[in-house]
Design an enzyme around this catalytic site. Structure first.
Site, PDB file in Angstrom:
ATOM      1  CG  ASN A 208       5.268   3.789  -1.977  1.00  0.00           C
ATOM      2  OD1 ASN A 208       4.293   4.428  -2.185  1.00  0.00           O
ATOM      3  ND2 ASN A 208       5.750   3.586  -0.973  1.00  0.00           N
ATOM      4  CG  ASP A 277       8.546  -2.491   2.370  1.00  0.00           C
ATOM      5  OD1 ASP A 277       8.297  -2.475   3.589  1.00  0.00           O
ATOM      6  OD2 ASP A 277       8.098  -2.985   1.457  1.00  0.00           O
ATOM      7  CG  PHE A 320      -4.585  -1.781   3.334  1.00  0.00           C
ATOM      8  CD1 PHE A 320      -5.143  -0.981   4.618  1.00  0.00           C
ATOM      9  CD2 PHE A 320      -5.592  -1.983   2.101  1.00  0.00           C
ATOM     10  CE1 PHE A 320      -6.427  -0.560   4.420  1.00  0.00           C
ATOM     11  CE2 PHE A 320      -6.590  -1.422   2.030  1.00  0.00           C
ATOM     12  CZ  PHE A 320      -7.179  -0.516   3.210  1.00  0.00           C
ATOM     13  CE  LYS A 334       3.582  -8.583   3.045  1.00  0.00           C
ATOM     14  NZ  LYS A 334       3.055  -7.613   1.865  1.00  0.00           N
ATOM     15  CE  LYS A 338       4.256  -6.248   8.158  1.00  0.00           C
ATOM     16  NZ  LYS A 338       4.821  -4.874   7.810  1.00  0.00           N
TER      17      LYS A 338
HETATM   18  O1  PMT Z   1      -2.643   5.290  -1.528  1.00  0.00           O
HETATM   19  P1  PMT Z   1      -3.369   4.572  -2.778  1.00  0.00           P
HETATM   20  O2  PMT Z   1      -2.977   4.872  -4.029  1.00  0.00           O
HETATM   21  O3  PMT Z   1      -4.684   4.735  -2.666  1.00  0.00           O
HETATM   22  O4  PMT Z   1      -3.030   3.057  -2.826  1.00  0.00           O
HETATM   23  C1  PMT Z   1      -3.668   2.198  -1.972  1.00  0.00           C
HETATM   24  C2  PMT Z   1      -2.482   1.322  -1.398  1.00  0.00           C
HETATM   25  C3  PMT Z   1      -2.219   0.323  -2.561  1.00  0.00           C
HETATM   26  C4  PMT Z   1      -1.338   1.881  -0.885  1.00  0.00           C
HETATM   27  C5  PMT Z   1      -3.273   0.531  -0.216  1.00  0.00           C
HETATM   28  O5  PMT Z   1      -4.497  -0.181  -0.656  1.00  0.00           O
HETATM   29  C6  PMT Z   1      -2.168  -0.600   0.399  1.00  0.00           C
HETATM   30  O6  PMT Z   1      -2.252  -1.635  -0.032  1.00  0.00           O
HETATM   31  N1  PMT Z   1      -1.460  -0.200   1.535  1.00  0.00           N
HETATM   32  C7  PMT Z   1      -0.474  -0.893   2.133  1.00  0.00           C
HETATM   33  C8  PMT Z   1       0.762  -1.094   1.231  1.00  0.00           C
HETATM   34  C9  PMT Z   1       2.034  -1.809   1.976  1.00  0.00           C
HETATM   35  O7  PMT Z   1       2.870  -1.069   2.188  1.00  0.00           O
HETATM   36  O8  PMT Z   1       1.626  -2.961   1.933  1.00  0.00           O
HETATM   37  P2  PMT Z   1       2.810  -4.325   2.620  1.00  0.00           P
HETATM   38  O9  PMT Z   1       2.298  -5.532   2.230  1.00  0.00           O
HETATM   39  O10 PMT Z   1       4.197  -3.852   2.048  1.00  0.00           O
HETATM   40  O11 PMT Z   1       2.930  -3.755   4.081  1.00  0.00           O
HETATM   41  C10 PMT Z   1       1.823  -4.671   4.842  1.00  0.00           C
HETATM   42  C11 PMT Z   1       1.465  -3.729   6.252  1.00  0.00           C
HETATM   43  O12 PMT Z   1       2.305  -3.460   6.874  1.00  0.00           O
HETATM   44  C12 PMT Z   1       0.632  -2.463   5.603  1.00  0.00           C
HETATM   45  O13 PMT Z   1      -0.323  -2.471   6.375  1.00  0.00           O
HETATM   46  C13 PMT Z   1       1.665  -1.394   5.925  1.00  0.00           C
HETATM   47  O14 PMT Z   1       1.059  -0.150   6.049  1.00  0.00           O
HETATM   48  C14 PMT Z   1       2.485  -2.074   7.127  1.00  0.00           C
HETATM   49  N2  PMT Z   1       3.938  -1.590   7.134  1.00  0.00           N
HETATM   50  C15 PMT Z   1       4.860  -1.806   6.098  1.00  0.00           C
HETATM   51  C16 PMT Z   1       6.173  -1.547   6.284  1.00  0.00           C
HETATM   52  C17 PMT Z   1       6.602  -0.845   7.249  1.00  0.00           C
HETATM   53  N3  PMT Z   1       8.060  -0.766   7.323  1.00  0.00           N
HETATM   54  N4  PMT Z   1       5.791  -0.537   8.381  1.00  0.00           N
HETATM   55  C18 PMT Z   1       4.424  -0.889   8.167  1.00  0.00           C
HETATM   56  O15 PMT Z   1       3.825  -0.730   9.229  1.00  0.00           O
END
Ligand code: PMT
Length: 394
Positions: A208, A277, A320, A334, A338
């Site tokens: 990504n 994901d 995040f 989330k 989570k």
């Molecule tokens: O790296 P940059 O270019 O500076 O960009 C920053 C960012 C957009 C990546 C950052 O600000 C951000 O939003 N990071 C989280 C991205 C994400 O995967 O979001 P999500 O909504 O899909 O996941 C929710 C949370 O679960 C996140 O904290 C993620 O790290 C975590 N997660 C997600 C999937 C997974 N399999 N395991 C996880 O722990």
């Protein structure tokens, strides 16, 4: 938008005579770009390499060089400064400062200054290694002055070794570190940053747009505020902040393993990584041939943040939520599902927010509600996130 952690701070920059003086001009420019007030004092020999006019133009302040034409400058300038930086620091000035000799504008100002001092040595590698120079550096360090160690590389004399003045960005970071309140002192912070790569075959992967900038800014700010920082990072091209323990990973499985391995004793987990994901279900150990039509089956990747929140002893968890649109409700879901303590929502479709930029626009959601913030640098976002943590932990 630039970080403004040096706004209203006054740096007194002492410039001494070596070829690295040319970098002092860039240092003044960078400190000014961070909104610091900069005043420069120069030794006689440094003016053979660069004129006071250059540093005067860049700093916007008069440069003081002569102790006799301005007899009170070495008292007045240090009095109004928050930090004294000597860059470049020659073997000569280091020797003078270590033994209390005060016969020029720099050495006099040093003795008249009450506050943090940073010095960035620059000299030939044999001079730097010399026991007398090392003894003088040790004397200064033992007295509480902070050395920014020189780097290894090709030196002005054509030789190779350790002696090149630290990169300007390292000096700027040290300046910020010295002027920042250590309110995360004693805390262990684990920041997880960047994307993951999920391989289809040995040469192709799904990933990504994460650049790691958000996570790296969090690590930098946590270090500045006194935390012990481990940074688990997916593949990115930004430089890690000096002082962080960096663990590099590629896939979501590796990221999970690295987090599990480093979670012991952690006080705060900040999960800024964009974990892919989905993981290809049928990895091909051989490169897939062109032209061959195939269906790629995907399975969910391991949920890293959930794995940590399910642990018996768990740290404070900041997650995040990257959304495409103002979908705060998804972030709230989330947060609950989570088991995070709070979540940082960012709408990655907004200009200057989310992926691969230096700024972000976030909302912080916890059980008390939603706090919206304007567009700001990722460093300033990080400051807000740790401020939020400190309010929670009280
Ligand atoms: O790296 P940059 O270019 O500076 O960009 C920053 C960012 C957009 C990546 C950052 O600000 C951000 O939003 N990071 C989280 C991205 C994400 O995967 O979001 P999500 O909504 O899909 O996941 C929710 C949370 O679960 C996140 O904290 C993620 O790290 C975590 N997660 C997600 C999937 C997974 N399999 N395991 C996880 O722990």
């Amino acid at each position: 938008m630039k970080p403004s952690s040096l706004k209203n701070r006054h740096v007194l920059l002492a410039v001494t005579g070596g070829i690295a003086v040319y970098k002092a001009a860039e240092l003044v420019r960078r400190l000014r770009s961070e909104e610091a007030e900069v005043t420069v004092v120069m030794t006689e020999s440094s003016q053979r390499f660069i004129t006071p006019l250059t540093l005067e133009s860049l700093s916007g302040n008069r440069v003081c060089t002569d102790i006799f034409s301005e007899p009170m400058a070495h008292i007045n300038l240090p009095e109004s400064a928050d930090l004294f930086v000597i860059a470049p620091a020659t073997a000569n000035i280091i020797g003078k400062l270590a033994s209390g000799i005060a016969d020029d504008m720099v050495a006099l100002s040093f003795l008249a200054f009450k506050g943090p001092v940073i010095f960035a040595p620059a000299m030939n590698w044999r001079m730097y290694e010399h026991p007398v120079v090392q003894r003088n550096i040790k004397t200064l360090k033992d007295l509480g002055f902070h050395e920014i160690e020189p780097e290894e590389g090709e030196l002005a004399c054509g030789e190779y070794g350790v002696g090149r003045m630290a990169d300007v960005e390292r000096i700027v970071e040290a300046v910020k570190g010295c002027l920042t309140k250590k309110d995360l002192d004693g805390l262990k912070v684990l920041v997880v940053a960047g994307p993951t790569r999920e391989y289809i075959d040995p040469v192709r992967f799904i990933s990504n747009r994460s650049s790691g900038k958000m996570g790296y800014a969090l690590a930098r700010v946590a270090l500045r505020r006194g935390a012990d920082v481990t940074l688990v990072s997916g593949p990115v091209s930004v430089d890690p902040p000096p002082g962080a323990t960096v663990v590099r990973v590629e896939t979501s499985d590796e990221m999970l393993e690295a987090v599990k391995k480093n979670i012991g004793g952690v006080d705060i987990l900040v999960m800024a990584a964009a974990v892919a994901d989905f993981v290809p279900d049928d990895y091909s150990p051989d490169k897939r041939e062109k032209g061959e039509k195939f269906t790629l089956r995907l399975r969910p990747s391991p949920d890293i943040v959930k794995a940590v929140s399910d642990m018996k002893t768990r740290p404070f968890i900041v997650g995040f939520s990257a959304e495409t649109g103002p979908n705060i409700a998804k972030a709230e879901k989330k947060l609950r599902e989570k088991g995070m303590d709070f979540i940082v929502f960012n709408d990655v479709t907004l200009d200057g927010a989310g992926f691969d930029c230096d700024t972000n626009k976030v909302s912080i959601i916890d059980e008390d509600g939603i706090a919206d913030y304007p567009l700001m640098s990722k460093e300033d976002c990080s400051e807000i996130i740790f401020d939020h943590y400190l309010r929670h932990s009280k």
